[in-house]
Design a protein around this motif. Structure first.
Motif, PDB file in Angstrom:
ATOM      1  N   ARG A  75       0.832  -1.204  -0.003  1.00 15.76           N
ATOM      2  CA  ARG A  75      -0.016  -0.015   0.097  1.00 15.76           C
ATOM      3  C   ARG A  75       1.010   1.457   0.042  1.00 15.76           C
ATOM      4  O   ARG A  75       2.022   1.220   0.815  1.00 15.76           O
ATOM      5  N   SER A  76       0.406   2.353  -0.745  1.00 17.08           N
ATOM      6  CA  SER A  76       1.117   3.519  -0.431  1.00 17.08           C
ATOM      7  C   SER A  76       0.865   4.220   0.951  1.00 17.08           C
ATOM      8  O   SER A  76      -0.100   3.678   1.554  1.00 17.08           O
ATOM      9  N   GLU A  77       1.817   5.005   1.151  1.00 18.89           N
ATOM     10  CA  GLU A  77       1.578   5.486   2.547  1.00 18.89           C
ATOM     11  C   GLU A  77       0.313   6.200   2.827  1.00 18.89           C
ATOM     12  O   GLU A  77      -0.159   6.120   3.883  1.00 18.89           O
ATOM     13  N   ARG A  78      -0.153   6.937   1.980  1.00 15.19           N
ATOM     14  CA  ARG A  78      -1.425   7.694   2.328  1.00 15.19           C
ATOM     15  C   ARG A  78      -2.493   6.754   2.071  1.00 15.19           C
ATOM     16  O   ARG A  78      -3.563   6.855   3.007  1.00 15.19           O
ATOM     17  N   ALA A  79      -2.421   5.555   1.371  1.00 18.61           N
ATOM     18  CA  ALA A  79      -3.736   4.563   1.753  1.00 18.61           C
ATOM     19  C   ALA A  79      -3.508   3.783   3.150  1.00 18.61           C
ATOM     20  O   ALA A  79      -4.446   3.762   3.690  1.00 18.61           O
ATOM     21  N   GLU A  80      -2.109   3.645   3.537  1.00 22.49           N
ATOM     22  CA  GLU A  80      -1.732   2.890   4.812  1.00 22.49           C
ATOM     23  C   GLU A  80      -2.606   3.815   6.002  1.00 22.49           C
ATOM     24  O   GLU A  80      -3.282   3.414   6.682  1.00 22.49           O
ATOM     25  N   ARG A  81      -2.492   5.297   5.742  1.00 23.10           N
ATOM     26  CA  ARG A  81      -3.137   6.161   6.995  1.00 23.10           C
ATOM     27  C   ARG A  81      -4.653   6.126   6.718  1.00 23.10           C
ATOM     28  O   ARG A  81      -5.256   6.025   7.847  1.00 23.10           O
ATOM     29  N   ALA A  82      -4.879   6.266   5.548  1.00 18.71           N
ATOM     30  CA  ALA A  82      -6.619   6.371   5.355  1.00 18.71           C
ATOM     31  C   ALA A  82      -7.329   5.048   5.689  1.00 18.71           C
ATOM     32  O   ALA A  82      -8.428   5.347   6.240  1.00 18.71           O
ATOM     33  N   GLY A  83      -6.515   4.076   5.767  1.00 19.63           N
ATOM     34  CA  GLY A  83      -7.244   2.370   6.406  1.00 19.63           C
ATOM     35  C   GLY A  83      -8.248   2.340   5.243  1.00 19.63           C
ATOM     36  O   GLY A  83      -9.125   1.334   5.433  1.00 19.63           O
ATOM     37  N   ALA A  84      -8.131   2.792   4.177  1.00 19.54           N
ATOM     38  CA  ALA A  84      -9.203   2.394   2.967  1.00 19.54           C
ATOM     39  C   ALA A  84      -8.287   2.621   1.551  1.00 19.54           C
ATOM     40  O   ALA A  84      -7.175   3.533   1.285  1.00 19.54           O
ATOM     41  N   VAL A  85      -8.546   1.857   0.802  1.00 13.30           N
ATOM     42  CA  VAL A  85      -8.116   1.858  -0.728  1.00 13.30           C
ATOM     43  C   VAL A  85      -9.140   2.151  -1.847  1.00 13.30           C
ATOM     44  O   VAL A  85     -10.049   1.604  -1.861  1.00 13.30           O
ATOM     45  N   ASN A  86      -8.899   3.136  -2.580  1.00  8.13           N
ATOM     46  CA  ASN A  86      -9.884   3.209  -3.809  1.00  8.13           C
ATOM     47  C   ASN A  86      -9.384   3.126  -5.082  1.00  8.13           C
ATOM     48  O   ASN A  86     -10.135   2.866  -5.980  1.00  8.13           O
ATOM     49  N   THR A  87      -7.921   2.649  -5.006  1.00  6.59           N
ATOM     50  CA  THR A  87      -7.383   2.397  -6.508  1.00  6.59           C
ATOM     51  C   THR A  87      -6.417   1.099  -6.237  1.00  6.59           C
ATOM     52  O   THR A  87      -5.567   1.154  -5.354  1.00  6.59           O
ATOM     53  N   LEU A  88      -6.779   0.024  -6.998  1.00  7.68           N
ATOM     54  CA  LEU A  88      -5.761  -1.243  -6.925  1.00  7.68           C
ATOM     55  C   LEU A  88      -5.179  -1.236  -8.347  1.00  7.68           C
ATOM     56  O   LEU A  88      -5.791  -0.859  -9.410  1.00  7.68           O
ATOM     57  N   VAL A  89      -3.865  -1.640  -8.446  1.00  2.06           N
ATOM     58  CA  VAL A  89      -3.169  -1.938  -9.438  1.00  2.06           C
ATOM     59  C   VAL A  89      -2.881  -3.329  -9.491  1.00  2.06           C
ATOM     60  O   VAL A  89      -2.129  -3.766  -8.231  1.00  2.06           O
ATOM     61  N   CYS A  90      -3.211  -4.165 -10.446  1.00  2.00           N
ATOM     62  CA  CYS A  90      -3.082  -5.360 -10.452  1.00  2.00           C
ATOM     63  C   CYS A  90      -1.980  -5.807 -11.157  1.00  2.00           C
ATOM     64  O   CYS A  90      -1.912  -5.843 -12.482  1.00  2.00           O
TER      65      CYS A  90
END
Ligand code: ATR
Length: 271
Positions: A75-90
């Motif tokens: 996870r990106s650092e900002r996703a880590e903090r947000a506790g939520a992911v809105n974009t996945l890269v497969c």
């Protein structure tokens, strides 16, 4: 054609397919972008099936952003903090990012001309939507950021989780009496059902911008309230939606689309 999709439940009204098709046209990218609505308990299976089909990337919306966070292998650092992911890269591994905060800030700065540095900032709401944008908001170095919530304790706990990044405090809505803010952001889900949280009129400073993270064809109840109480500028979250999509698109395709024509096209559609 490379395959992308938005995952949500419900997802029928998502504007993401329209936004990404417009981006693809503008940047001459060959992509296919679909809507997927897995059952509430079936998100992980749906992502696995999508990857097996050759899916390159996904946007994730309510109620799956937290599950996407858990599922991401990196996870990106900002996703880590947000506790939520809105974009996945497969890729070989599943990478999760959260572009919501960047979308909000870019809409404010680039489309509305509202910078946040040195401003007094209020975020109303302490749920997932607020959590998703707090880190990026604090990185902009506002003079202060107050999180106010119907349930005061939730706002305090949330503020504590971010107070190493910048000046942030949490309180109840009634504690706002007599306070003034230059930027007021509604991150409650109340925008969706037409209810407005009870807010003191004093919070709207002269020249203030009121921003609703939700969007609708009609001005939201929060924005109507803000306008009636002296906000200089009011804006719904359509621009944020397009800006967060542009950041996702860039992650996937390594090319940044222009957002302005897309925002205009969507405003035109909903008119
Ligand atoms: P989301 O992920 O969209 O943020 P959530 O996590 O359920 O959804 O959080 C909803 C937020 O909207 C909460 O801050 C909630 O306040 P409480 O924590 O007190 O429940 C707020 N909210 C929802 N409806 C509201 C209303 N009618 N008035 C005030 N706040 C409201």
């Amino acid at each position: 054609m490379d395959l992308y999709a938005v995952f949500g439940h419900p997802v029928g009204h998502s504007l993401s397919p329209r936004i990404h098709r417009l981006f693809a046209e503008e940047t001459a990218q060959q992509i296919e972008y679909e809507r997927r609505e897995p059952p509430l308990e079936g998100f992980a299976d749906a992502i696995q099936a999508f990857r097996e089909e050759g899916g390159h990337g996904a946007n994730v919306t309510v109620p799956f952003k937290e599950q996407a966070w858990s599922l991401a292998e990196q996870r990106s650092e900002r996703a880590e903090r947000a506790g939520a992911v809105n974009t996945l890269v497969c890729g070989d591994i599943l990478y999760g990012d959260n572009t919501d905060g960047e979308g909000l800030i870019n809409d404010l700065r680039n489309n509305l001309g509202v910078g946040l540095a040195g401003k007094r900032l209020l975020v109303i709401g302490a749920g997932g939507a607020a959590r998703g944008v707090l880190g990026p908001l604090l990185v902009e170095q506002p003079a202060s950021l107050i999180i106010a919530n119907r349930t005061a304790d939730k706002a305090r706990v949330l503020a504590k989780a971010f107070d190493d990044i910048g000046s942030v405090d949490g309180c109840g809505l009634d504690a706002l009496e007599g306070e003034r803010f230059e930027v007021v952001i509604n991150a409650t889900s109340s925008g969706l059902d037409g209810d407005v949280p009870t807010l003191p009129a004093s919070i709207v400073a002269e020249g203030a911008t009121a921003y609703d993270m939700f969007y609708s064809a009609e001005p939201t109840p929060f924005l109507r309230w803000a306008e009636a109480n002296g906000a200089f500028r009011t804006r719904d979250g359509l621009g944020m939606l397009v800006e967060q999509a542009a950041a996702s698109f860039e992650l996937w395709r390594r090319i940044r689309p222009s957002t302005e024509p897309v925002i205009e096209a969507l405003r035109h559609d909903t008119r």
